[in-house]
Design a protein around this motif. Structure first.
Motif, short mmCIF file in Angstrom:
data_model
loop_
_atom_site.label_atom_id
_atom_site.label_comp_id
_atom_site.label_asym_id
_atom_site.label_seq_id
_atom_site.Cartn_x
_atom_site.Cartn_y
_atom_site.Cartn_z
N PRO A 59 0.49 -1.76 -0.07
CA PRO A 59 0.31 -0.30 -0.17
C PRO A 59 1.22 1.53 0.38
N THR A 60 1.93 1.64 0.18
CA THR A 60 2.93 2.22 0.52
C THR A 60 3.65 2.60 -1.19
N SER A 61 3.48 2.15 -2.05
CA SER A 61 3.93 1.66 -3.31
C SER A 61 3.10 3.66 -3.96
N ASN A 62 4.87 4.11 -4.30
CA ASN A 62 3.94 5.48 -5.20
C ASN A 62 3.67 5.72 -5.91
N TRP A 63 2.32 5.32 -6.77
CA TRP A 63 1.39 5.27 -7.38
C TRP A 63 1.67 7.04 -8.56
N LEU A 64 1.39 6.96 -9.70
CA LEU A 64 1.98 8.16 -10.10
C LEU A 64 0.92 8.60 -11.01
N ALA A 65 0.13 7.27 -11.47
CA ALA A 65 -0.57 6.97 -12.93
C ALA A 65 -0.65 5.63 -13.38
N THR A 66 -1.37 5.20 -14.85
CA THR A 66 -2.30 4.07 -14.97
C THR A 66 -2.22 4.53 -15.93
N ILE A 67 -0.80 4.18 -16.49
CA ILE A 67 -1.55 4.21 -18.67
C ILE A 67 -1.67 3.23 -19.28
N HIS A 68 -2.64 2.80 -19.86
CA HIS A 68 -2.71 1.53 -20.90
C HIS A 68 -1.57 1.86 -22.06
N HIS A 69 -1.29 0.65 -22.55
CA HIS A 69 -0.65 0.69 -23.53
C HIS A 69 -1.04 1.66 -24.66
N GLY A 70 -0.38 2.01 -26.06
CA GLY A 70 -0.86 2.07 -27.24
C GLY A 70 0.62 1.94 -28.60
N LEU A 71 -0.31 1.60 -30.16
CA LEU A 71 0.31 1.51 -31.15
C LEU A 71 -0.16 2.55 -31.94
N PRO A 72 1.54 2.39 -32.72
CA PRO A 72 0.82 3.46 -33.98
C PRO A 72 -0.16 2.85 -34.52
N ALA A 73 -1.25 3.70 -34.78
CA ALA A 73 -2.71 3.36 -35.70
C ALA A 73 -1.95 2.73 -37.32
N GLU A 74 -0.52 2.86 -37.76
CA GLU A 74 -0.61 2.24 -38.97
C GLU A 74 -0.65 0.87 -38.94
N ASN A 75 -0.11 0.56 -37.12
CA ASN A 75 1.00 -0.52 -37.66
C ASN A 75 -0.13 -1.89 -37.75
N CYS A 76 -1.21 -1.86 -37.52
CA CYS A 76 -2.03 -3.67 -37.81
C CYS A 76 -2.99 -2.26 -38.37
N PRO A 77 -2.89 -2.70 -39.49
CA PRO A 77 -3.84 -1.51 -40.61
C PRO A 77 -5.51 -2.18 -40.11
N TYR A 78 -6.60 -1.27 -40.58
CA TYR A 78 -7.79 -1.84 -40.85
C TYR A 78 -8.45 -2.94 -41.63
N TYR A 79 -8.43 -3.95 -41.08
CA TYR A 79 -9.50 -4.86 -42.39
C TYR A 79 -10.87 -4.37 -42.15
N PRO A 80 -11.36 -4.07 -42.72
CA PRO A 80 -12.93 -4.32 -43.05
C PRO A 80 -14.08 -5.50 -43.31
N ASP A 81 -12.84 -6.85 -43.33
CA ASP A 81 -13.88 -8.35 -44.15
C ASP A 81 -12.91 -9.04 -43.28
N ALA A 82 -13.37 -9.93 -42.17
CA ALA A 82 -12.60 -11.14 -41.94
C ALA A 82 -12.63 -12.20 -42.95
N LYS A 83 -12.21 -11.94 -44.04
CA LYS A 83 -11.82 -12.96 -44.98
C LYS A 83 -11.55 -14.24 -45.04
N GLY A 84 -10.64 -14.39 -43.45
CA GLY A 84 -10.12 -15.45 -43.41
C GLY A 84 -12.13 -16.42 -42.73
N GLY A 85 -12.27 -15.46 -42.18
CA GLY A 85 -12.99 -16.20 -41.22
C GLY A 85 -12.17 -17.03 -39.67
N TYR A 86 -11.38 -16.92 -39.63
CA TYR A 86 -11.28 -18.11 -38.14
C TYR A 86 -10.77 -17.70 -36.99
N LEU A 87 -10.35 -17.92 -36.08
CA LEU A 87 -9.95 -17.65 -34.80
C LEU A 87 -9.07 -17.66 -35.09
N ALA A 88 -7.92 -16.57 -34.23
CA ALA A 88 -6.88 -17.03 -34.15
C ALA A 88 -5.90 -16.62 -32.86
#
Length: 376
Positions: free
Chosen positions: A147-176
Motif C-alpha cells: 500500500p505504500t507504493s508511490n503510484w503516479l498513474a495508470t497508463i494503458h499501452h498504445g501502438l501507432p495507428a498504422e501498425n496493424c491496419p484496419y481490415y473491414p472484412d474478416a476474409k479468413g473466417g477463422y479464430l486467431a
C-alpha cells in the motif's frame, strides 16, 4: 522536455524478434520525438530510433549470448546517473535495479512496471524503496503491491495507428491465437472453442524451452484436429494479415495479464477479441464493442457466434479512442508534468529495517516530509 528513456538491454529497440517491452519503449520514444520533445534513448547499439541513441551494449544481450544481464544494466544505470543533470525526466523500463541508485533523484524519475507484480522475490525492494514514482499499465496490475507504493498513474499501452491496419472484412473466417504457447495463455481453451463452435483456428505462437513439456504433453496432441492449424512464430508483417483476416482473436488467458498487447493489435485491425475476464482484460475490452468478455468455456463458445454480428468499424473506433501511441504518450507527458510540478519540495523518506520489510504496525503509510524539515 528533455527526456531519457531507459530500456532493457535484452533486445534492440524495437526488437528484431520477440520483445513486448522494447516495442512499447520504441513507440513511446518515437511519439515523444514526433511531439517535439528532446529524447535520448539508452538502449543496445543495434536499436533504431529518431531520438539520440546512447548505446550501452553493441547489440541486444540475448543475441550476444549473455545469460545474466545484471552487470550490463548496472553499467548502463551508472551512465544514466552520471548524465542525469542533462534531463528533466528519467523514464525507466527495467524493473527495479534503479531503485537504490536513483533515490536522490526520485523527483524526476518514473518507472513503468511492464510485468506481473505478484512475484514474492521482489517484494523486499518494493517495500524498502517506496519513493520511486511508478506507472502501472493496468489498474489490475497494482493489486499485489504494498500500500505504500508511490503510484503516479495508470497508463494503458498504445501502438501507432498504422501498425496493424484496419481490415473491414474478416476474409479468413477463422479464430486467431497469437503469442506464446504456455499454460497461462491457455491455447487448449482456444482449441476447444474452435472445435465446439465448428470454427477454424490458426495458432501463430512460439514455444519457449520452459514450455516445451507443456507443448509436448498437452498442446501438440491437440493440434491434429482438422479445424486446427499450427503456423508457428510469425513476424510483424505477417501479423497484420493474420489478425486482419481473422473472425476474432482468441484470448483465453488463465493468469493476471498485466496488459496484453495482442488485444489492442487485434482491435486496431478491426478484429474483435474473445477474452476471459482475467487481469487487465476488462480494462482493455469493452464488452460488446471491442469484443466479448467470458467467464467460462460455454461463454467463449457462444461468443464465436456473437462476434460475427459485431461492427469491425466499431472495434477499430474503440482502439482509436484509447489505445493509440498518441493517446498513450499524451498521458505520459501529463504524468511527467505532474511529477515536475511537485518538484523536490516533498520527498518520501525511504524505510529501513523491520518496517521496510513488513510495513507499518498500523498499516498506514509514512507521511511525506518537507525538505526543509529533514536533518542536514
Amino acid at each position: 522536455m528533455r527526456i531519457a528513456q531507459i530500456a532493457p538491454l535484452s533486445e534492440a529497440v524495437p526488437p528484431k524478434f520477440y520483445g513486448g517491452t522494447e516495442r512499447v519503449v520504441s513507440w513511446i520514444t518515437e511519439e515523444l520525438v514526433r511531439q517535439g520533445h528532446e529524447v535520448t534513448l539508452f538502449a543496445s547499439g543495434d536499436s533504431e530510433t529518431s531520438a539520440k541513441l546512447a548505446a550501452c551494449t553493441p547489440e541486444g544481450l540475448r543475441l550476444l549470448g549473455y545469460r545474466d544481464h545484471t552487470a550490463s544494466h548496472l553499467a548502463m544505470l551508472h551512465q544514466v546517473h552520471r548524465r542525469a543533470h542533462e534531463f528533466d525526466i528519467l523514464h525507466f523500463h527495467i524493473d527495479l535495479l534503479q531503485y537504490p541508485m536513483f533515490e536522490d533523484l526520485n523527483h524526476k524519475c518514473i518507472t513503468t512496471m511492464h510485468g506481473r507484480l505478484d512475484v514474492p522475490d521482489f517484494m523486499p525492494v518494493y517495500r524498502t524503496f517506496t519513493g520511486m514514482p511508478l506507472v502501472s499499465i493496468s489498474d489490475n496490475q497494482r493489486l499485489p503491491m504494498p500500500p505504500t507504493s508511490n503510484w503516479l498513474a495508470t497508463i494503458h499501452h498504445g501502438l501507432p495507428a498504422e501498425n496493424c491496419p484496419y481490415y473491414p472484412d474478416a476474409k479468413g473466417g477463422y479464430l486467431a491465437f497469437l503469442g506464446r504457447i504456455s499454460p497461462e495463455k491457455r491455447p487448449d481453451r482456444a482449441i476447444e472453442m474452435a472445435i465446439r463452435s465448428g470454427t477454424p483456428l490458426k495458432i501463430a505462437a512460439k514455444v519457449d524451452k520452459a514450455d516445451q513439456d507443456y507443448w509436448d504433453e498437452v498442446i501438440e496432441p491437440m493440434i491434429h484436429h482438422p479445424l486446427v492449424e499450427y503456423i508457428g512464430e510469425i513476424n510483424e508483417e505477417q501479423k497484420k494479415e493474420f489478425l486482419g483476416n481473422a473472425l476474432a482473436l482468441a484470448f483465453p488467458i488463465d493468469w493476471p495479464e498485466p496488459f496484453g498487447l495482442v488485444m489492442i493489435e487485434a482491435m486496431s485491425a478491426g478484429t474483435p477479441v474473445i477474452a476471459f475476464r482475467n487481469g487487465s482484460v476488462p480494462e482493455v475490452i469493452k464488452d460488446g464493442v471491442g469484443g466479448v468478455l467470458c467467464e467460462n468455456m460455454d461463454d467463449a463458445v457462444a461468443a464465436v457466434a456473437k462476434v460475427k454480428t459485431m461492427s469491425r468499424a466499431g472495434v477499430r473506433r474503440h482502439f482509436e479512442s484509447a489505445f493509440t501511441a498518441e493517446c498513450m504518450v499524451k498521458k505520459y507527458v501529463a504524468a511527467y508534468e505532474d511529477l515536475l510540478g511537485r518538484g523536490a519540495d516533498v520527498i518520501k523518506l525511504p524505510k529501513s529495517g523491520y518496517k521496510a520489510q513488513y510495513g507499518e504496525v498500523n498499516g498506514s503509510a509514512r507521511p511525506a516530509i518537507p525538505v526543509a524539515a529533514m536533518p542536514a
